[in-house]
Motif scaffolding. Structure first.
Motif, PDB file in Angstrom:
ATOM      1  N   LEU A  19      50.538  30.477  57.022  1.00 45.37           N
ATOM      2  CA  LEU A  19      50.171  31.893  56.871  1.00 45.37           C
ATOM      3  C   LEU A  19      48.926  32.041  55.998  1.00 45.37           C
ATOM      4  O   LEU A  19      47.989  32.779  56.329  1.00 45.37           O
ATOM      5  CB  LEU A  19      51.347  32.657  56.257  1.00 45.37           C
ATOM      6  N   LEU A  20      48.904  31.300  54.878  1.00 46.90           N
ATOM      7  CA  LEU A  20      47.763  31.386  53.971  1.00 46.90           C
ATOM      8  C   LEU A  20      46.484  30.896  54.654  1.00 46.90           C
ATOM      9  O   LEU A  20      45.420  31.507  54.531  1.00 46.90           O
ATOM     10  CB  LEU A  20      48.021  30.559  52.704  1.00 46.90           C
ATOM     11  N   ALA A  21      46.615  29.782  55.394  1.00 43.81           N
ATOM     12  CA  ALA A  21      45.447  29.249  56.110  1.00 43.81           C
ATOM     13  C   ALA A  21      44.944  30.247  57.144  1.00 43.81           C
ATOM     14  O   ALA A  21      43.736  30.455  57.285  1.00 43.81           O
ATOM     15  CB  ALA A  21      45.816  27.929  56.781  1.00 43.81           C
ATOM     16  N   ALA A  22      45.891  30.891  57.822  1.00 43.49           N
ATOM     17  CA  ALA A  22      45.502  31.871  58.843  1.00 43.49           C
ATOM     18  C   ALA A  22      44.757  33.032  58.209  1.00 43.49           C
ATOM     19  O   ALA A  22      43.766  33.533  58.745  1.00 43.49           O
ATOM     20  CB  ALA A  22      46.742  32.376  59.571  1.00 43.49           C
ATOM     21  N   LEU A  23      45.226  33.450  57.023  1.00 41.88           N
ATOM     22  CA  LEU A  23      44.563  34.548  56.327  1.00 41.88           C
ATOM     23  C   LEU A  23      43.127  34.197  55.972  1.00 41.88           C
ATOM     24  O   LEU A  23      42.201  34.978  56.167  1.00 41.88           O
ATOM     25  CB  LEU A  23      45.328  34.871  55.038  1.00 41.88           C
ATOM     26  N   LEU A  24      42.951  32.988  55.441  1.00 48.31           N
ATOM     27  CA  LEU A  24      41.608  32.569  55.052  1.00 48.31           C
ATOM     28  C   LEU A  24      40.689  32.476  56.260  1.00 48.31           C
ATOM     29  O   LEU A  24      39.542  32.895  56.217  1.00 48.31           O
ATOM     30  CB  LEU A  24      41.668  31.217  54.329  1.00 48.31           C
ATOM     31  N   LEU A  25      41.232  31.937  57.352  1.00 49.45           N
ATOM     32  CA  LEU A  25      40.422  31.827  58.566  1.00 49.45           C
ATOM     33  C   LEU A  25      40.049  33.209  59.105  1.00 49.45           C
ATOM     34  O   LEU A  25      38.918  33.442  59.530  1.00 49.45           O
ATOM     35  CB  LEU A  25      41.180  31.052  59.654  1.00 49.45           C
ATOM     36  N   ALA A  26      41.019  34.127  59.019  1.00 46.50           N
ATOM     37  CA  ALA A  26      40.751  35.484  59.487  1.00 46.50           C
ATOM     38  C   ALA A  26      39.619  36.091  58.679  1.00 46.50           C
ATOM     39  O   ALA A  26      38.787  36.840  59.189  1.00 46.50           O
ATOM     40  CB  ALA A  26      41.999  36.351  59.357  1.00 46.50           C
ATOM     41  N   GLY A  27      39.543  35.762  57.398  1.00 43.95           N
ATOM     42  CA  GLY A  27      38.496  36.293  56.539  1.00 43.95           C
ATOM     43  C   GLY A  27      37.131  35.780  56.903  1.00 43.95           C
ATOM     44  O   GLY A  27      36.112  36.435  56.682  1.00 43.95           O
ATOM     45  N   MET A  43      56.080  36.558  47.998  1.00 43.67           N
ATOM     46  CA  MET A  43      56.242  35.118  47.822  1.00 43.67           C
ATOM     47  C   MET A  43      55.386  34.618  46.668  1.00 43.67           C
ATOM     48  O   MET A  43      55.865  33.882  45.796  1.00 43.67           O
ATOM     49  CB  MET A  43      55.845  34.422  49.133  1.00 43.67           C
ATOM     50  N   LEU A  44      54.114  35.027  46.627  1.00 41.87           N
ATOM     51  CA  LEU A  44      53.239  34.575  45.540  1.00 41.87           C
ATOM     52  C   LEU A  44      53.693  35.160  44.209  1.00 41.87           C
ATOM     53  O   LEU A  44      53.626  34.493  43.175  1.00 41.87           O
ATOM     54  CB  LEU A  44      51.789  34.958  45.839  1.00 41.87           C
ATOM     55  N   CYS A  45      54.155  36.387  44.237  1.00 39.32           N
ATOM     56  CA  CYS A  45      54.675  36.993  43.006  1.00 39.32           C
ATOM     57  C   CYS A  45      55.898  36.203  42.537  1.00 39.32           C
ATOM     58  O   CYS A  45      56.107  35.988  41.329  1.00 39.32           O
ATOM     59  CB  CYS A  45      55.066  38.451  43.241  1.00 39.32           C
ATOM     60  N   SER A  46      56.727  35.764  43.483  1.00 38.79           N
ATOM     61  CA  SER A  46      57.916  34.984  43.131  1.00 38.79           C
ATOM     62  C   SER A  46      57.511  33.656  42.497  1.00 38.79           C
ATOM     63  O   SER A  46      58.099  33.226  41.493  1.00 38.79           O
ATOM     64  CB  SER A  46      58.762  34.695  44.372  1.00 38.79           C
ATOM     65  N   LEU A  47      56.524  33.006  43.081  1.00 37.18           N
ATOM     66  CA  LEU A  47      56.058  31.735  42.523  1.00 37.18           C
ATOM     67  C   LEU A  47      55.561  31.922  41.090  1.00 37.18           C
ATOM     68  O   LEU A  47      55.907  31.150  40.187  1.00 37.18           O
ATOM     69  CB  LEU A  47      54.929  31.161  43.387  1.00 37.18           C
ATOM     70  N   ILE A 106      44.256  42.452  53.292  1.00 31.38           N
ATOM     71  CA  ILE A 106      45.530  41.879  52.827  1.00 31.38           C
ATOM     72  C   ILE A 106      45.419  41.308  51.410  1.00 31.38           C
ATOM     73  O   ILE A 106      46.308  41.522  50.583  1.00 31.38           O
ATOM     74  CB  ILE A 106      46.006  40.784  53.815  1.00 31.38           C
ATOM     75  N   LEU A 107      44.335  40.603  51.137  1.00 30.78           N
ATOM     76  CA  LEU A 107      44.253  39.867  49.872  1.00 30.78           C
ATOM     77  C   LEU A 107      44.461  40.735  48.620  1.00 30.78           C
ATOM     78  O   LEU A 107      45.191  40.329  47.714  1.00 30.78           O
ATOM     79  CB  LEU A 107      42.923  39.109  49.781  1.00 30.78           C
ATOM     80  N   PRO A 108      43.856  41.947  48.541  1.00 32.35           N
ATOM     81  CA  PRO A 108      44.043  42.715  47.293  1.00 32.35           C
ATOM     82  C   PRO A 108      45.501  43.064  47.006  1.00 32.35           C
ATOM     83  O   PRO A 108      45.876  43.245  45.847  1.00 32.35           O
ATOM     84  CB  PRO A 108      43.225  43.986  47.534  1.00 32.35           C
ATOM     85  N   GLY A 109      46.321  43.137  48.044  1.00 25.20           N
ATOM     86  CA  GLY A 109      47.713  43.519  47.809  1.00 25.20           C
ATOM     87  C   GLY A 109      48.661  42.336  47.781  1.00 25.20           C
ATOM     88  O   GLY A 109      49.880  42.506  47.655  1.00 25.20           O
ATOM     89  N   LEU A 110      48.095  41.145  47.905  1.00 24.56           N
ATOM     90  CA  LEU A 110      48.955  39.962  48.029  1.00 24.56           C
ATOM     91  C   LEU A 110      49.732  39.685  46.740  1.00 24.56           C
ATOM     92  O   LEU A 110      50.907  39.346  46.774  1.00 24.56           O
ATOM     93  CB  LEU A 110      48.074  38.758  48.386  1.00 24.56           C
TER      94      LEU A 110
END
Lengths: 190, 435
Positions: B7-15, A1-5, A57-61
């Protein structure tokens, strides 16, 4: 999704330093992961992101390849779609979401398959980021099961774990085999 | 669209959240994860193997010390990339298993605590350590861990093939007393059995070659590392040893192109006479020797490396419990660590059933240890076994560099002199970069 944006932005929007930024993204394709692992590890340590799902997750997002891939795909879609939607009063975001994004589903599924395979098989980053056993990925967990230096004991148990670890990826292949074959053929022929 | 933001908010909170709050001792170790096999077993005497014994020992500690829960983190072998990452992230474990040769890397950077106060509190006198264990944890006059064993290379021998080769006397294998005799025995063995005298793991295991070189250099009383920045390999002794290894391969008296698992399988299947590998294989080979129908059944013995030159010597390493430095460690946590040290010292005998040599003189000389199979023969290693000097850093990387060059020499890709010169240059370059 982020890559698409990001791909949509690079393919469709005019903004300052667009070409420079895109070149920077392309340059990211040439930088091996090992070169950035130390600063990334330090950054994640400062943000207390190690041993968390976000840290995995973040590094591969978003990846340079994903942005490049989606940019090229968006560029191939005729601009007339955007113009027709604009005439109907759609905003940029709405055009992206309602008009163009559904057209990129083949590319997105290809990218999703690549991302899944890379994440599933990734070893190095999880090894040094998810250092607590309750956060281990399967690759690290399997490696941690090795019982002795000589790698000769507990092999049956280890192999059983490896078989179970491969089941999800096998299921993914069964479901997405058409996309995987198309993606592989596409990258090979183009 | 809303789902994306959620989803993004959940990710940040998980971090932001941590996986667990800490209490007790957070222990990190290798030796594998076998909780599925040994579960909550606390009967240490009934389990076998490194993984089983360590798992049940920690279970036992937890059962006996409910106020000091130990949570285990089992790392991928040998766990140093993870430990380094944890130290860099300022989140190291409380206590870690470490090979003695690696201690210098961490101690030199001030990342490990000297443990004399913990040993005192645990009632452990360093004078009770075996000489090899004491040498293994001593750097610059300080003690950097609780030694737990000594391990090193041994000659694991197939007695049935030795018998066939005419190399047995009085029920014991005849081992060579010089390099020339070694070659003569190997030729005789090969001629009579059609099998290689020596099983070698020459592929993907550079440490195998390097440790053999260290052992025989130590037998010559050679100074391998004169200081922290240099190795000395261009010597007549090193040349003599390398030429010996090369001769074995030129005459095809040993196996070639085998990695460690292949070499182990070769020995267990009765396809070679001697397999020089570590103490850690005794348990598995002994199991083969007890199993009817197996090639090693009633035909296994193990001895220290024979003295081919100079004096009895063996390069050894050891498993050590080290304590990474932490600023916020409380007196209660220190006491908990001391209690853990005391427990591990008290149960050192249970650990040495794996095949390793004890870290304590009392166990080494005690009847229980010496009643275990083969232990009287190998016990002297705990006295004359010798690690590299504590000032030598990057020992693991150095093993790799020297092993690569040795492999090139014994395979004939380089001359012996060229390989030794290249090994010396590469190691000195590496040591020159060490802080």
């Amino acid at each position: 999704m982020l890559c698409s944006l990001a791909g949509y932005g690079f393919a469709r929007l005019e903004f300052p330093f667009r070409r420079t930024l895109f070149v920077l993204v392309l340059a990211g394709l040439a930088i091996p992961g090992e070169a950035v692992v130390l600063p990334r590890h330090q950054l994640f340590a400062d943000l207390h992101l190690h041993n968390s799902y976000a840290g995995l997750i973040l590094p591969g997002l978003v990846t340079p390849f994903g942005v490049f891939f989606m940019t090229q795909y968006f560029r191939a879609i005729p601009k007339e779609y955007d113009e027709a939607a604009m005439l109907d009063g759609a905003s940029r975001l709405k055009i992206f979401w309602k008009v163009l994004l559904p057209l990129t589903i083949p590319a997105q599924s290809t990218l999703a398959v690549f991302t899944f395979l890379a994440s599933w098989n990734d070893y190095w980053w999880p090894l040094i980021s998810a250092t607590r056993s309750d956060m281990y990925t399967l690759t690290v967990g399997l490696a941690a099961s090795q019982m002795n230096y000589a790698q000769t004991s507990g092999l049956g148990f280890l192999m059983a774990q490896a078989v179970f670890a491969s089941i999800p990826i096998f299921i993914v292949y069964l479901i997405f085999q058409k996309q995987i074959v198309r993606a592989m053929a596409g990258t090979a022929v183009r | 669209m809303r789902s994306i933001w959620i989803l993004l908010a959940a990710l940040l909170l998980a971090g932001c959240g941590r996986s667990e709050e800490r209490s007790g001792i957070y222990l990190q170790r290798f030796f594998g994860e076998c909780g599925a096999v040994f579960g909550r077993s606390t009967d240490v005497g009934k389990v076998e193997g490194e993984c089983g014994i360590i798992t049940s020992m920690i279970n036992k500690f937890n059962a006996e010390n409910p106020s000091i829960p130990v949570s285990q983190n089992v790392v991928a072998w040998p766990g140093y990339p993870q430990l380094t990452a944890q130290v860099a992230a300022r989140d190291p474990p409380d206590i870690v298993t470490m090979h003695s040769g690696v201690i210098s890397d961490y101690a030199a950077k001030g990342l490990l605590e000297p443990v004399e106060p913990l040993l005192r509190e645990a009632g452990i006198d360093p004078a009770s350590f075996t000489p090899a264990s004491l040498r293994a944890v001593t750097i610059g006059g300080r003690l950097y861990g609780l030694p737990w064993d000594t391990h090193g290379g041994l000659f694991h021998i197939n007695l049935a093939l030795f018998e066939q080769a005419g190399l047995m006397r009085g029920g014991k294998p005849i081992l060579p007393t010089s390099a020339d005799e070694f070659i003569a025995h190997a030729r005789q063995f090969k001629a009579r059995t059609g099998k290689p005298y020596l099983i070698q793991s020459l592929v993907g295991d550079p440490a195998y070659q390097t440790r053999n070189l260290y052992t025989y250099l130590m037998a010559h009383d050679a100074v391998i590392f004169p200081d922290a920045d240099h190795v000395r390999l261009r010597t007549p002794e090193a040349r003599k040893i390398m030429n010996f290894f090369r001769r074995i391969n030129v005459e095809k008296l040993g196996t070639l192109n085998q990695d460690t698992p292949a070499a182990i399988a070769t020995f267990m299947n009765g396809e070679g006479g001697i397999y020089p590998t570590g103490t850690w294989m005794i348990g598995q080979f002994e199991q083969e020797a007890k199993t009817a129908g197996r090639p090693l059944h009633n035909a296994y013995a193990v001895y220290p490396y024979p003295r081919l030159w100079g004096r009895d010597a063996l390069f050894v390493s050891g498993h050590v419990w080290v304590v990474p430095k932490k600023r916020d460690r409380t007196p209660e946590q220190r006491s908990a660590l001391a209690r853990f040290f005391g427990f591990m010292a008290k149960h050192n005998y249970d650990w040495v059933r794996t095949g390793h040599l004890p870290a304590f003189k009392a166990i080494l000389e005690g009847p229980r240890f010496n009643a275990l199979p083969h232990r009287p023969e190998i016990a002297p290693l705990a006295k004359y076994g010798q690690p590299l000097p504590g000032y030598v850093q990057r020992q693991s990387a150095i093993e790799g560099l020297i092993g690569e060059e040795m492999a090139a020499a014994v395979n004939g890709q380089k001359s012996v002199d060229g390989a030794l010169a290249d090994a010396e240059r590469r190691v000195n370059d590496l040591l020159g970069q060490v802080d």
